[in-house]
Design a protein around this motif. Structure first.
Motif, PDB file in Angstrom:
ATOM      1  N   LEU A  11       0.830  -1.212   0.000  1.00  0.00           N
ATOM      2  CA  LEU A  11       0.000   0.000   0.000  1.00  0.00           C
ATOM      3  C   LEU A  11       0.863   1.261   0.000  1.00  0.00           C
ATOM      4  O   LEU A  11       0.486   2.294   0.540  1.00  0.00           O
ATOM      5  CB  LEU A  11      -0.979   0.001   1.177  1.00  0.00           C
ATOM      6  CG  LEU A  11      -1.875  -1.224   1.297  1.00  0.00           C
ATOM      7  CD1 LEU A  11      -2.782  -1.106   2.521  1.00  0.00           C
ATOM      8  CD2 LEU A  11      -2.696  -1.457   0.044  1.00  0.00           C
ATOM      9  N   ASP A  12       2.014   1.182  -0.648  1.00  0.00           N
ATOM     10  CA  ASP A  12       2.974   2.286  -0.729  1.00  0.00           C
ATOM     11  C   ASP A  12       2.776   3.010  -2.055  1.00  0.00           C
ATOM     12  O   ASP A  12       3.408   2.690  -3.067  1.00  0.00           O
ATOM     13  CB  ASP A  12       4.395   1.738  -0.611  1.00  0.00           C
ATOM     14  CG  ASP A  12       5.447   2.827  -0.522  1.00  0.00           C
ATOM     15  OD1 ASP A  12       5.147   4.002  -0.850  1.00  0.00           O
ATOM     16  OD2 ASP A  12       6.578   2.499  -0.128  1.00  0.00           O
ATOM     17  N   VAL A  13       1.873   3.987  -2.031  1.00  0.00           N
ATOM     18  CA  VAL A  13       1.502   4.710  -3.247  1.00  0.00           C
ATOM     19  C   VAL A  13       2.686   5.455  -3.847  1.00  0.00           C
ATOM     20  O   VAL A  13       2.895   5.415  -5.061  1.00  0.00           O
ATOM     21  CB  VAL A  13       0.329   5.672  -2.948  1.00  0.00           C
ATOM     22  CG1 VAL A  13       0.050   6.599  -4.115  1.00  0.00           C
ATOM     23  CG2 VAL A  13      -0.918   4.876  -2.587  1.00  0.00           C
ATOM     24  N   ALA A  14       3.461   6.117  -3.034  1.00  0.00           N
ATOM     25  CA  ALA A  14       4.593   6.901  -3.544  1.00  0.00           C
ATOM     26  C   ALA A  14       5.587   6.014  -4.282  1.00  0.00           C
ATOM     27  O   ALA A  14       6.029   6.350  -5.394  1.00  0.00           O
ATOM     28  CB  ALA A  14       5.275   7.659  -2.409  1.00  0.00           C
ATOM     29  N   ILE A  55      -6.059   2.753  -3.415  1.00  0.00           N
ATOM     30  CA  ILE A  55      -5.414   2.734  -2.100  1.00  0.00           C
ATOM     31  C   ILE A  55      -5.718   4.034  -1.363  1.00  0.00           C
ATOM     32  O   ILE A  55      -6.067   4.020  -0.176  1.00  0.00           O
ATOM     33  CB  ILE A  55      -3.896   2.512  -2.223  1.00  0.00           C
ATOM     34  CG1 ILE A  55      -3.609   1.091  -2.712  1.00  0.00           C
ATOM     35  CG2 ILE A  55      -3.188   2.783  -0.890  1.00  0.00           C
ATOM     36  CD1 ILE A  55      -2.170   0.859  -3.147  1.00  0.00           C
ATOM     37  N   GLU A  56      -5.597   5.146  -2.067  1.00  0.00           N
ATOM     38  CA  GLU A  56      -5.848   6.443  -1.434  1.00  0.00           C
ATOM     39  C   GLU A  56      -7.302   6.607  -1.012  1.00  0.00           C
ATOM     40  O   GLU A  56      -7.587   7.193   0.034  1.00  0.00           O
ATOM     41  CB  GLU A  56      -5.439   7.568  -2.373  1.00  0.00           C
ATOM     42  CG  GLU A  56      -3.955   7.642  -2.583  1.00  0.00           C
ATOM     43  CD  GLU A  56      -3.529   8.655  -3.624  1.00  0.00           C
ATOM     44  OE1 GLU A  56      -2.403   9.155  -3.491  1.00  0.00           O
ATOM     45  OE2 GLU A  56      -4.301   8.938  -4.571  1.00  0.00           O
ATOM     46  N   GLU A  57      -8.225   6.089  -1.818  1.00  0.00           N
ATOM     47  CA  GLU A  57      -9.646   6.282  -1.544  1.00  0.00           C
ATOM     48  C   GLU A  57     -10.238   5.194  -0.663  1.00  0.00           C
ATOM     49  O   GLU A  57     -11.153   5.461   0.126  1.00  0.00           O
ATOM     50  CB  GLU A  57     -10.419   6.346  -2.861  1.00  0.00           C
ATOM     51  CG  GLU A  57     -10.062   7.558  -3.698  1.00  0.00           C
ATOM     52  CD  GLU A  57     -10.654   7.509  -5.097  1.00  0.00           C
ATOM     53  OE1 GLU A  57     -11.505   6.637  -5.375  1.00  0.00           O
ATOM     54  OE2 GLU A  57     -10.265   8.354  -5.922  1.00  0.00           O
ATOM     55  N   GLU A  58      -9.754   3.954  -0.804  1.00  0.00           N
ATOM     56  CA  GLU A  58     -10.397   2.830  -0.136  1.00  0.00           C
ATOM     57  C   GLU A  58      -9.445   2.046   0.763  1.00  0.00           C
ATOM     58  O   GLU A  58      -9.833   1.017   1.321  1.00  0.00           O
ATOM     59  CB  GLU A  58     -10.997   1.897  -1.190  1.00  0.00           C
ATOM     60  CG  GLU A  58     -11.996   2.601  -2.086  1.00  0.00           C
ATOM     61  CD  GLU A  58     -12.357   1.784  -3.320  1.00  0.00           C
ATOM     62  OE1 GLU A  58     -12.140   0.555  -3.329  1.00  0.00           O
ATOM     63  OE2 GLU A  58     -12.852   2.391  -4.276  1.00  0.00           O
TER      64      GLU A  58
END
Length: 71
Positions: free
Chosen positions: A6-9, A39-42
């Protein structure tokens, strides 16, 4: 692997660098960006997006990474 953590960056940085090196991975890049938005939204990646990501990779090695990274 970053998506599984869950590491968006890290996911965005990795796919951006990969796309710069190979513009033929547009579908894969789009799916990674979709997963990042999820990931950012949910706070997770949907099964449908994981499946689309698995379909977008073009090697058994990358497919194995996707399957092992599913969260």
């Amino acid at each position: 692997m970053a998506l599984g953590r869950l590491d968006v960056a890290a996911a965005r940085t990795s796919i951006s660098q990969a796309f710069d090196a190979d513009h033929g991975i547009g579908a894969l890049a789009d799916t990674v960006y979709l997963a990042c938005a999820e990931i950012e939204e949910e706070n997770g990646v949907s099964t449908a997006t994981w499946n689309t990501l698995a379909d977008a990779v073009d090697s058994p090695e990358l497919f194995a990474v996707v399957e092992a990274s599913r969260s």
